[in-house]
Every structure is written in C-alpha cells, then in structure tokens.
Motif scaffolding. Sequence first.
Motif: not given
Length: 271
Positions: A36, A39, A258, A262
């Motif tokens: 992660w 993020e 991604q 995001d």
Amino acid sequence: MPYITTADGAEIFYKDWGSGQPVVFSHGWPLNSDAWDVELKLAADNGFRAIAHDRRGHGRSSQTWTGNDMDTYAADLNALVDALGLTDIILVGHSTGGGEVVLAAQYGAGRVAKIATAGAVPPVMVKKESNPDGLPISVFDGLRANTLADRSQFFQDLSEQFFGINKGSGISQGQRDQFWRLGMQMSLPAAYDCIKAFSETDFTEDLLALDVPILIAQGDADQIVPIADAAYKSIELVKNGILKVYPGAPHGIAGAYQQALDKDLLEFWKS
C-alpha cells in the motif's frame, strides 16, 4: 519500528504517516503493508493520516501458529485502532483485506466513517449450497497444495495471473518480483491457513449490516477473485454503495489500474 501487542501476545507492525482524518489500509494475501506504499503516500500528501499494518503471520508481524483466521484478523485491526485512539476512520482493503475491513467495521461501529474495497473477497468465494456460483473447493485445495509443495515457485507463477500479465496488462517484472518478495516474508502456517480464511468466510451478513458509505472497486479481468462472485454481488447487499468497475484491470493494484483506482480513492476519501 512501531508495533502494538494484541490480547494473545501477537506483535503487529504498522506504518503511520502524515496527519489528519485516519485512512487505515488492509493488504491482500500473500502481501503486507508495503503493498500500500503508493496509496499511503497519496493519503498523507493530501492531508490524511495514513496507517497500514502487516497482518499477523505476514511481513514484520508475529508469525503466530494460531489466529490465522478472519475473526482474529479483524480483532487485530480493531486492536490497532484502539491503541492509536482512532475515530472518523476510513477503512481501505484489498482482496483478503477487503473482507477484513468489512468485518472490522462491525467492531468499530460509530468510529468508521466510510469503507473502500478493491478486488475484495466478500461476500464469499467458495461454492456451497447457499453460493452455487462460487469457485469449487478444489481451487483452494490446489492453492494449499502448491503453497506446501514449492511456495517460492508458486508465488512466482501466481504473479502472472495476479497482475494479468497473461492478458497483456504490461505490468513490470519489478512488480512481479515485489509480489514474490512480500509473499516469501509470510510464515508458512499463515500462507496456508489464510486460504481458508479468505475463501470460506461468508461476509453476507456483515455487508447487510453496514450503515456507512462503501466504495466497491474491482477490475473486470480479475483472475483471482472473479468479479461476478465479488463486487457484483456485494453491491447488491449494501445500503449505501458505489460500484467502480475497471475494464481490463487485473487483481493486483499496479500500472494503469493503480492510477485510475487511486484517483477514485482520493475522490471518495474527500467526498
């Protein structure tokens, strides 16, 4: 390194970046909180307090013999929330972590503001009388057999489907290597037992009980958690859900998927 200690003595490693409303991340199998990192930085850069832990048996947390089950995973996450005194929490979970945060939300009633999941295992993966469209138990028996026989090679091979490389996703070798590296940090008991946890736990009642907004995100080319048995079913069970489907996206959060995910996560956190 920061740790909390659970009621049964397990030490749970966690990262804690930035300040503001807490966004708490839960990773998938066989990964850890490093999955992660992008993020976490995104959240912290945008005025949130970004927190992620290594599930017991994974990464830098204790390699316990017992407790490798979904109820204990959720209890561990709740213990972390309690130890840090968190409120107004945004929970984010990928794959197994998606089940963990849905279950943990019941512990955190009144403290959880919203939930986001990506490629999450709920409502239930395995085929059974109440879930005739699920995957046969033989699929998960195969995962267990491969985990025992040659975990290192199995994780290398599994990364192809995980990231959709066999479907032309264009994900780098570096991403595949990272998947293998994180997987090999997990204990063998956790690797084995977690397969039962993510495949056989039924989250139907937990989804029905949710009373906070939930973003349910998934790629429609997910070869690990079939979208027809996951996001499409989960959105029908929740009261206040938003479904985001990413055409051609795999299970693993990388590349173009991604970037798109995001963007949607940040929008959801700020909403």
